[in-house]
Motif scaffolding. Structure first.
Motif, PDB file in Angstrom:
ATOM      1  N   ARG A 106       0.855  -1.195   0.000  1.00 43.54           N
ATOM      2  CA  ARG A 106       0.000   0.000   0.000  1.00 43.54           C
ATOM      3  C   ARG A 106       0.885   1.238   0.000  1.00 43.54           C
ATOM      4  NH1 ARG A 106      -0.112   2.003   5.277  1.00 43.54           N
ATOM      5  NH2 ARG A 106       0.663   0.496   6.822  1.00 43.54           N
ATOM      6  N   ASP A 116      -9.255  11.992  -8.275  1.00 44.68           N
ATOM      7  CA  ASP A 116     -10.596  11.479  -8.598  1.00 44.68           C
ATOM      8  C   ASP A 116     -10.602  10.726  -9.927  1.00 44.68           C
ATOM      9  OD1 ASP A 116     -11.361  12.613  -6.250  1.00 44.68           O
ATOM     10  OD2 ASP A 116     -12.333  14.370  -7.134  1.00 44.68           O
ATOM     11  N   ILE A 146      -9.185   7.259  -9.169  1.00 46.24           N
ATOM     12  CA  ILE A 146     -10.187   6.455  -8.455  1.00 46.24           C
ATOM     13  C   ILE A 146     -11.298   6.017  -9.425  1.00 46.24           C
ATOM     14  CG2 ILE A 146     -11.969   6.503  -6.645  1.00 46.24           C
ATOM     15  CD1 ILE A 146     -10.023   8.302  -5.007  1.00 46.24           C
ATOM     16  N   TYR A 160     -10.055   3.193 -11.532  1.00 41.38           N
ATOM     17  CA  TYR A 160     -10.097   1.945 -10.757  1.00 41.38           C
ATOM     18  C   TYR A 160     -11.530   1.401 -10.691  1.00 41.38           C
ATOM     19  CZ  TYR A 160     -11.283  -0.445  -6.422  1.00 41.38           C
ATOM     20  OH  TYR A 160     -11.870  -1.281  -5.511  1.00 41.38           O
ATOM     21  N   HIS A 161     -12.503   2.287 -10.469  1.00 42.84           N
ATOM     22  CA  HIS A 161     -13.910   1.847 -10.407  1.00 42.84           C
ATOM     23  C   HIS A 161     -14.345   1.193 -11.730  1.00 42.84           C
ATOM     24  CE1 HIS A 161     -14.876   4.883  -6.948  1.00 42.84           C
ATOM     25  NE2 HIS A 161     -14.219   3.817  -6.542  1.00 42.84           N
ATOM     26  N   ARG A 220      -6.698  -1.491  -5.544  1.00 47.36           N
ATOM     27  CA  ARG A 220      -7.812  -0.629  -5.129  1.00 47.36           C
ATOM     28  C   ARG A 220      -7.256   0.773  -4.907  1.00 47.36           C
ATOM     29  NH1 ARG A 220     -12.153  -3.851  -3.172  1.00 47.36           N
ATOM     30  NH2 ARG A 220     -11.555  -6.046  -3.056  1.00 47.36           N
ATOM     31  N   GLU A 271      -8.433   4.576  -3.214  1.00 47.67           N
ATOM     32  CA  GLU A 271      -9.415   5.221  -2.336  1.00 47.67           C
ATOM     33  C   GLU A 271      -8.921   6.608  -1.954  1.00 47.67           C
ATOM     34  OE1 GLU A 271     -10.733   1.515   0.443  1.00 47.67           O
ATOM     35  OE2 GLU A 271      -8.582   1.891   0.373  1.00 47.67           O
ATOM     36  N   ARG A 272      -9.806   7.316  -1.311  1.00 54.80           N
ATOM     37  CA  ARG A 272      -9.468   8.648  -0.799  1.00 54.80           C
ATOM     38  C   ARG A 272      -9.251   8.515   0.705  1.00 54.80           C
ATOM     39  NH1 ARG A 272     -13.243  13.954  -1.841  1.00 54.80           N
ATOM     40  NH2 ARG A 272     -12.292  15.246  -0.239  1.00 54.80           N
ATOM     41  N   THR A 273      -8.130   9.013   1.211  1.00 52.20           N
ATOM     42  CA  THR A 273      -7.883   8.942   2.658  1.00 52.20           C
ATOM     43  C   THR A 273      -8.762   9.960   3.385  1.00 52.20           C
ATOM     44  OG1 THR A 273      -6.130  10.606   2.634  1.00 52.20           O
ATOM     45  CG2 THR A 273      -5.450   8.320   2.260  1.00 52.20           C
ATOM     46  N   SER A 299      -4.984   6.954  -1.775  1.00 55.75           N
ATOM     47  CA  SER A 299      -4.450   5.732  -1.160  1.00 55.75           C
ATOM     48  C   SER A 299      -4.595   4.589  -2.160  1.00 55.75           C
ATOM     49  CB  SER A 299      -5.256   5.442   0.106  1.00 55.75           C
ATOM     50  OG  SER A 299      -4.997   4.138   0.558  1.00 55.75           O
TER      51      SER A 299
END
Length: 424
Positions: free
Chosen positions: A227, A242, A245, A248-249, A302, A304-306, A312
Motif C-alpha cells: 500500500r 478522482d 479512483i 479503478y472503479h 484498489r 481510495e481517498r484517505t 491511497s
C-alpha cells in the motif's frame, strides 16, 4: 525448395547447440549475420543455456533496466526489470518518486504456503472418503515431511490438509489439497513430489483411482500485499486523484477494462519476476485467477481517498517466487538482479514485487486520467519507429522529436524525416 524441407530431424536434441544452429540456419535460409546474432547468447553462457532448456540454438536477450526512487518498508531499493516494452521502467520510477516523501510502500505477506492437488475419481462414497482422508492427517504429514528433509531443516514442511468433493462433468471427484510451507523456494518441485508420494495412500483410503498430482498456481495462501499514499501536491491535485479512483472503479466493474488494467500491473511484476529468474507464467496465472476469485474478473488493486483527501492505493496478489531453485540459482543475470535488490528471503522479494505492481498501476491510471496513455508512450515509441526507419546515433532522437511534434508517429513519415535530415 519448401517441399524438400523436413522438421523431422532425428537426434536433433543430442547435437551440440552450434550444430543445431547450423541445421536451423540451413532450413530457414538464415544468413551468416543472423546466425551469428543467435549464437551470441550475451551474459548467459551457451553451455548453461543448453542445460536450462532443450534444443538450444541461442538466447533471446531482453533489456534489463533499473527503476529508481523505490522505498519499500522504509528501505531504499533499486529494482531490476527485464522487459521489452517502453515506458514500463519509467512508470515505476515516476510513481515511486511521487510517494517517496510520504513514506513509499508498506508491504506484508500472508505466508510462504503452496498447494498441491491430488485428484481421485471413481470413489463410491466421496463424502465419507473425504473424512477418511482427513482422519489420516498425521499420516499425511509424516509422508509429506519425509519427502524433503532439507525443507524441514529450513523450517518448512507440511502445514495443513484440505479435502474437497468437486461436482464435475464426469461425476464427483475427491480433491485433496496439501498445504506446504516452502520457505525460500517457489516450491513446485517440493509439493509435486509430496503429491506423487502420497497418491497411492489416498487411492487406498478412498477406494478410488488417483489421476492428477500437481501443484496449483492459484497460490492464495501466499498473498503479497502493498500500500502507499500519494499526496495531492505530488500528483497534481484532487482532479487527478478522482480520475485515478474513477479509472479503478471502471476496472472493478468491467472485465474488458480489468484485463488491460491488470496487464499494466503485470508489466511491472513480470519484469521483476523475469529479472530474478522466476516463473513469469506461474505468477501471471495466479494473478489472473485471483482477480476472478469471486466469480467476476476485476481489479487486483484498489484506489481510495484517505480521511484527509490524499490518494491511497493498495494491492493484494498471489506471489509464488523463490530464491533457491531453477534459473534463479543458475542464471548469472538473475543472481546479479537479486544482489541489486539486496533480498535474502523469498518473502522480501515477493513483497517488493507487489510494491512494483502497485507503482506501475498508479502510473498507468494517472496517465490515462490526465494526458492519456499515448502521449508518454508515443514519445518512446517514436524512438523505436526512428530506429526501424534506419536512424543511427543522434539521428534517433532528432527523428523521434520531429515525429512527436508533427503528431504522426509512423514509419513512412520517419523515413521521409530521416531523408530530409541527411540531405541537411
Amino acid at each position: 525448395m519448401s517441399h524438400s524441407r523436413s522438421s523431422r530431424i532425428p537426434g536433433f536434441h543430442r547435437k551440440p547447440p552450434r550444430e543445431r544452429l547450423q541445421i536451423v540456419a540451413d532450413f530457414a535460409g538464415l544468413d551468416a549475420a543472423a546466425a551469428a546474432r543467435l549464437a551470441d547468447t550475451g551474459g548467459l553462457g551457451l553451455d548453461l543455456a543448453d542445460h536450462l532448456i532443450e534444443n538450444v540454438v541461442g538466447s533471446m536477450n531482453v533489456p534489463l533496466g533499473i527503476a529508481t526512487n523505490m522505498k519499500v518498508d522504509g528501505e531504499d531499493v533499486l529494482i531490476p526489470m527485464a522487459t521489452e516494452e517502453s515506458s514500463v521502467v519509467a512508470a515505476v520510477c515516476n510513481a515511486a518518486r511521487q510517494c517517496y516523501e510520504a513514506g513509499g510502500f508498506t508491504t506484508s505477506l500472508s505466508g510462504t504456503l503452496m498447494i498441491a492437488q491430488i485428484q481421485t475419481v471413481g470413489v463410491a462414497d466421496p463424502h465419507a472418503a473425504r473424512l477418511r482422508i482427513l482422519e489420516r492427517v498425521h499420516d499425511v504429514k509424516a509422508v509429506c515431511d519425509g519427502c524433503d528433509p532439507v525443507l524441514l531443516k529450513f523450517g518448512g514442511g507440511f502445514r495443513d490438509l484440505e479435502v474437497r468433493v468437486l461436482d464435475t462433468l464426469s461425476g464427483p471427484m475427491v480433491v485433496t489439497h496439501l498445504i506446504v510451507d516452502t520457505r525460500d523456494a517457489m516450491g513446485a518441485n517440493a509439493v509435486n513430489t509430496m503429491a506423487e508420494t502420497l497418491a497411492p495412500h489416498v487411492a487406498q483410503w478412498t477406494g478410488g483411482r488417483v489421476y492428477l498430482r500437481i501443484l496449483s498456481n492459484l497460490a492464495d495462501r501466499r498473498l503479497a500485499r502493498a500500500r502507499a499514499v500519494w499526496p495531492l501536491e505530488e500528483i497534481g491535485g484532487d482532479e487527478v486523484r478522482d480520475g485515478i479512483i474513477g479509472a479503478y472503479h471502471f476496472a472493478a466493474a468491467d472485465p474488458y477494462r480489468a484485463a488491460t488494467h491488470n496487464k499494466g500491473i503485470m508489466n511491472g511484476i513480470s519484469a521483476v519476476v523475469l529479472a530474478t529468474g522466476n516463473d513469469t507464467r506461474a505468477v501471471e496465472a495466479g494473478a489472473h485467477a485471483y482477480a476472478a476469485r469471486n466469480g467476476h474478473y476485476g481489479s487486483l488493486t484498489r484506489f481510495e481517498r484517505t480521511a484527509d483527501g490524499q490518494l491511497s492505493g493498495s494491492i493484494e496478489i498471489p506471489m509464488a517466487v523463490g530464491l533457491i531453485g531453477g534459473a534463479t540459482k543458475l542464471h548469472p543475470t538473475a543472481q546479479a538482479s537479486l544482489k541489486i535488490l539486496g533480498v535474502t528471503s523469498a518473502e522480501r522479494l515477493a513483497r517488493i514485487i507487489a510494491a512494483v505492481g502497485l507503482a506501475q498501476n498508479f502510473s498507468a491510471l494517472k496517465a490515462l486520467a490526465t494526458t492519456g496513455i499515448q502521449k508518454g508512450h508515443m514519445a518512446l515509441h517514436a524512438q523505436n519507429i526512428a530506429l526501424m526507419a534506419g536512424a543511427v546515433g543522434d539521428e534517433v532522437d532528432r527523428v523521434a522529436r520531429t515525429l512527436v511534434e508533427r503528431g504522426t508517429v509512423r514509419q513512412d513519415v520517419a523515413q521521409a524525416v530521416l531523408e530530409e535530415l541527411r540531405r541537411g
